[in-house]
Design a protein around this motif. Structure first.
Motif, PDB file in Angstrom:
ATOM      1  N   ALA A  38       0.724  -1.220  -0.014  1.00 23.43           N
ATOM      2  CA  ALA A  38      -0.037  -0.021   0.003  1.00 23.43           C
ATOM      3  C   ALA A  38       0.812   1.252  -0.165  1.00 23.43           C
ATOM      4  CB  ALA A  38      -1.046   0.138   1.163  1.00 23.43           C
ATOM      5  N   THR A  39       2.034   1.192   0.594  1.00 20.86           N
ATOM      6  CA  THR A  39       2.806   2.240   0.450  1.00 20.86           C
ATOM      7  C   THR A  39       4.025   2.489  -0.534  1.00 20.86           C
ATOM      8  OG1 THR A  39       4.863   1.253   1.978  1.00 20.86           O
ATOM      9  CG2 THR A  39       3.006   2.032   3.287  1.00 20.86           C
ATOM     10  N   GLY A  40       3.792   1.384  -1.553  1.00 20.04           N
ATOM     11  CA  GLY A  40       4.700   1.156  -2.662  1.00 20.04           C
ATOM     12  C   GLY A  40       6.063   0.818  -2.465  1.00 20.04           C
ATOM     13  N   GLU A  41       6.415   0.669  -1.042  1.00 17.16           N
ATOM     14  CA  GLU A  41       7.685   0.409  -0.554  1.00 17.16           C
ATOM     15  C   GLU A  41       8.258  -0.940  -1.019  1.00 17.16           C
ATOM     16  OE1 GLU A  41       9.143   1.789   3.431  1.00 17.16           O
ATOM     17  OE2 GLU A  41       7.142   2.381   3.638  1.00 17.16           O
ATOM     18  N   SER A  42       9.699  -1.199  -1.048  1.00 16.50           N
ATOM     19  CA  SER A  42      10.014  -2.550  -1.462  1.00 16.50           C
ATOM     20  C   SER A  42      10.061  -3.526  -0.295  1.00 16.50           C
ATOM     21  CB  SER A  42      11.527  -2.338  -1.975  1.00 16.50           C
ATOM     22  OG  SER A  42      12.083  -3.525  -2.346  1.00 16.50           O
ATOM     23  N   PHE A  43       9.814  -4.824  -0.727  1.00 14.47           N
ATOM     24  CA  PHE A  43       9.803  -5.889   0.398  1.00 14.47           C
ATOM     25  C   PHE A  43      11.050  -6.397   0.642  1.00 14.47           C
ATOM     26  CE2 PHE A  43       5.801  -6.516  -2.143  1.00 14.47           C
ATOM     27  CZ  PHE A  43       4.813  -6.109  -1.253  1.00 14.47           C
ATOM     28  N   TYR A  44      12.231  -5.936  -0.208  1.00 20.06           N
ATOM     29  CA  TYR A  44      13.583  -6.434  -0.093  1.00 20.06           C
ATOM     30  C   TYR A  44      14.692  -5.166   0.097  1.00 20.06           C
ATOM     31  CZ  TYR A  44      11.664 -10.950  -0.414  1.00 20.06           C
ATOM     32  OH  TYR A  44      10.873 -12.297  -0.064  1.00 20.06           O
ATOM     33  N   GLU A  45      15.704  -5.192   0.538  1.00 23.48           N
ATOM     34  CA  GLU A  45      16.634  -4.398   0.019  1.00 23.48           C
ATOM     35  C   GLU A  45      18.165  -5.242  -0.252  1.00 23.48           C
ATOM     36  OE1 GLU A  45      17.392  -2.360   3.816  1.00 23.48           O
ATOM     37  OE2 GLU A  45      15.402  -1.555   4.167  1.00 23.48           O
ATOM     38  N   VAL A  46      18.660  -4.298  -1.168  1.00 21.83           N
ATOM     39  CA  VAL A  46      19.974  -4.949  -1.746  1.00 21.83           C
ATOM     40  C   VAL A  46      21.163  -4.050  -1.166  1.00 21.83           C
ATOM     41  CG1 VAL A  46      21.451  -5.549  -3.627  1.00 21.83           C
ATOM     42  CG2 VAL A  46      18.633  -5.613  -3.685  1.00 21.83           C
ATOM     43  N   ASP A  47      22.266  -4.821  -0.601  1.00 20.66           N
ATOM     44  CA  ASP A  47      23.251  -4.337  -0.290  1.00 20.66           C
ATOM     45  C   ASP A  47      24.213  -3.794  -1.336  1.00 20.66           C
ATOM     46  OD1 ASP A  47      25.821  -3.295   1.217  1.00 20.66           O
ATOM     47  OD2 ASP A  47      25.763  -4.950   2.462  1.00 20.66           O
ATOM     48  N   ALA A  48      23.943  -2.382  -1.856  1.00 20.41           N
ATOM     49  CA  ALA A  48      24.357  -1.941  -2.881  1.00 20.41           C
ATOM     50  C   ALA A  48      25.944  -1.923  -2.845  1.00 20.41           C
ATOM     51  CB  ALA A  48      23.711  -0.669  -3.260  1.00 20.41           C
ATOM     52  N   ASP A  49      26.630  -1.413  -1.747  1.00 22.59           N
ATOM     53  CA  ASP A  49      27.965  -1.246  -1.437  1.00 22.59           C
ATOM     54  C   ASP A  49      28.665  -2.719  -1.511  1.00 22.59           C
ATOM     55  OD1 ASP A  49      27.674   1.431  -1.082  1.00 22.59           O
ATOM     56  OD2 ASP A  49      27.682   1.331   1.019  1.00 22.59           O
ATOM     57  N   ARG A  50      28.019  -3.650  -1.004  1.00 22.35           N
ATOM     58  CA  ARG A  50      28.783  -4.939  -0.840  1.00 22.35           C
ATOM     59  C   ARG A  50      28.580  -5.555  -2.507  1.00 22.35           C
ATOM     60  NH1 ARG A  50      27.827  -9.690   3.567  1.00 22.35           N
ATOM     61  NH2 ARG A  50      29.886 -10.309   3.514  1.00 22.35           N
ATOM     62  N   LEU A  51      27.541  -5.357  -3.130  1.00 24.07           N
ATOM     63  CA  LEU A  51      27.221  -5.782  -4.455  1.00 24.07           C
ATOM     64  C   LEU A  51      28.430  -5.162  -5.412  1.00 24.07           C
ATOM     65  CD1 LEU A  51      25.854  -7.575  -6.496  1.00 24.07           C
ATOM     66  CD2 LEU A  51      24.160  -5.755  -6.619  1.00 24.07           C
ATOM     67  N   ALA A  52      28.351  -4.031  -5.416  1.00 25.99           N
ATOM     68  CA  ALA A  52      29.498  -3.265  -6.305  1.00 25.99           C
ATOM     69  C   ALA A  52      30.662  -3.782  -5.841  1.00 25.99           C
ATOM     70  CB  ALA A  52      29.254  -1.859  -5.945  1.00 25.99           C
ATOM     71  N   ALA A  53      31.291  -3.747  -4.658  1.00 22.42           N
ATOM     72  CA  ALA A  53      32.371  -4.242  -4.140  1.00 22.42           C
ATOM     73  C   ALA A  53      32.910  -5.548  -4.879  1.00 22.42           C
ATOM     74  CB  ALA A  53      32.743  -4.333  -2.695  1.00 22.42           C
ATOM     75  N   LEU A  54      31.936  -6.514  -5.077  1.00 19.78           N
ATOM     76  CA  LEU A  54      32.342  -7.928  -5.458  1.00 19.78           C
ATOM     77  C   LEU A  54      32.401  -7.739  -6.968  1.00 19.78           C
ATOM     78  CD1 LEU A  54      29.450  -9.904  -3.657  1.00 19.78           C
ATOM     79  CD2 LEU A  54      31.909  -9.952  -3.167  1.00 19.78           C
ATOM     80  N   ARG A  55      32.167  -6.849  -7.616  1.00 19.49           N
ATOM     81  CA  ARG A  55      32.491  -6.522  -9.190  1.00 19.49           C
ATOM     82  C   ARG A  55      31.963  -7.900 -10.005  1.00 19.49           C
ATOM     83  NH1 ARG A  55      35.735  -2.224 -10.489  1.00 19.49           N
ATOM     84  NH2 ARG A  55      36.397  -0.959  -8.605  1.00 19.49           N
ATOM     85  N   PRO A  56      30.757  -8.112  -9.953  1.00 24.35           N
ATOM     86  CA  PRO A  56      30.166  -9.478 -10.876  1.00 24.35           C
ATOM     87  C   PRO A  56      30.398  -9.194 -12.008  1.00 24.35           C
ATOM     88  CG  PRO A  56      28.576  -8.564  -9.418  1.00 24.35           C
ATOM     89  CD  PRO A  56      29.505  -7.623  -9.175  1.00 24.35           C
TER      90      PRO A  56
END
Length: 297
Positions: free
Chosen positions: A66-84
């Motif tokens: 109802a609020t339009g908020e996401s159900f999940y969060e992504v750790d963007a910093d950690r994802l970027a650091a992994l450089r997949p």
């Protein structure tokens, strides 16, 4: 070989199935199969308290929606650091099940470390589409031949089930009625690929359509359908949680008169491991359904 991140449990199973486990550098918080993933970085978290009961989880989902908020969060910093080199995630189909594609694409677009990263989004609605996704991942990861061989082995198992059904003496018109409950409160029957699996396994599925999202149903609809095989597989719950949630069904009017219950063919399974995940273990789900249905022939 590419560095791979999987943000979807089913995709993680596909990646490992085609022999790319060593290429995985990060996974979602829900990736728990196959064994041996424990040391990998967890890149997502849920904003839903999954320890709550079915009704409370449903309320949380509806409140967030109802609020339009996401159900999940992504750790963007950690994802970027992994450089997949490759991220495998879910397409825009069910934000309740996994991190949304739009949030992943936004992170990839914003982070210079991910400028060359390829995103493969999966959105299967049938068994064939699940198998095609395995081949898509294989192609994206440079493992086309191995993926095709793996899919061939899965198709051979499907063919074995189909042959067993064809060898049965039960006429098509008298195939056992099957109901699969995917959520307890409110009640939902399993849609998407489950109707197809039931039909392939020799059952008659009448409470949801193949390729369509799982529908809400009233208990009276299940009683009126009179299933001869009843499978209870709440989405995202392991076997112990599923048994706990299923206990409340026994208090519903007409429970004992449902043919599957009266004949001892009501079964609780680990839905998180099998029917709920559109990955390789759908083949095991098909084989399990065949055993359950054959007992009712």
């Amino acid at each position: 070989m590419p560095r791979i991140v999987s943000l979807l449990p089913a995709a993680t199973e596909m990646i490992c199935g085609i022999g790319l486990r060593e290429q995985l550098v990060g996974v979602s918080h829900e990736c728990n199969y196959p064994h041996g993933l424990e040391g990998l970085p967890r890149l997502t978290r849920s904003r839903i308290d999954s320890s709550a009961d079915s009704a409370a989880i449903d309320a949380q989902v509806k409140a967030l929606a109802a609020t339009g908020e996401s159900f999940y969060e992504v750790d963007a910093d950690r994802l970027a650091a992994l450089r997949p080199d490759l991220i495998v995630t879910q397409g825009e189909c069910c934000d309740v099940c996994a991190v949304s594609l739009s949030s992943v694409e936004r992170i990839v677009a914003e982070r210079k470390e991910l400028r060359e990263t390829q995103v493969v989004a999966l959105n299967p609605e049938s068994l064939d589409e699940v198998l095609a996704d395995i081949e898509r991942i294989g192609a994206a990861a440079g493992a086309t031949v191995v993926a095709e061989q793996y899919v061939l082995s899965l198709r051979e198992r499907i063919a074995d089930v189909r042959a067993a059904v064809e060898a049965s003496t039960v006429p098509s018109a008298r195939r056992p009625r099957v109901a699969v409950i995917e959520w307890i409160e409110p009640l939902m029957t399993a849609g998407n690929w489950t109707p197809e699996l039931v039909e392939l396994a020799g059952g008659n599925y009448g409470l949801a359509e193949a390729g369509r999202h799982s529908p809400y149903v009233e208990w009276r609809q299940i009683v009126e359908f009179a299933p001869e095989v009843l499978v209870i597989a709440p989405c995202g719950f392991d076997l112990e949680r599923s048994r706990q949630e299923a206990a409340c069904l026994e208090q519903l009017p007409g429970w004992a008169e449902v043919p599957a219950v009266a004949q001892g063919r009501a079964t609780v399974i680990d839905g998180d491991a099998y029917l709920n995940r559109p990955g390789p273990r759908l083949i095991e789900s098909l084989e399990l359904l065949r055993r359950l249905i054959a007992a009712a022939d």
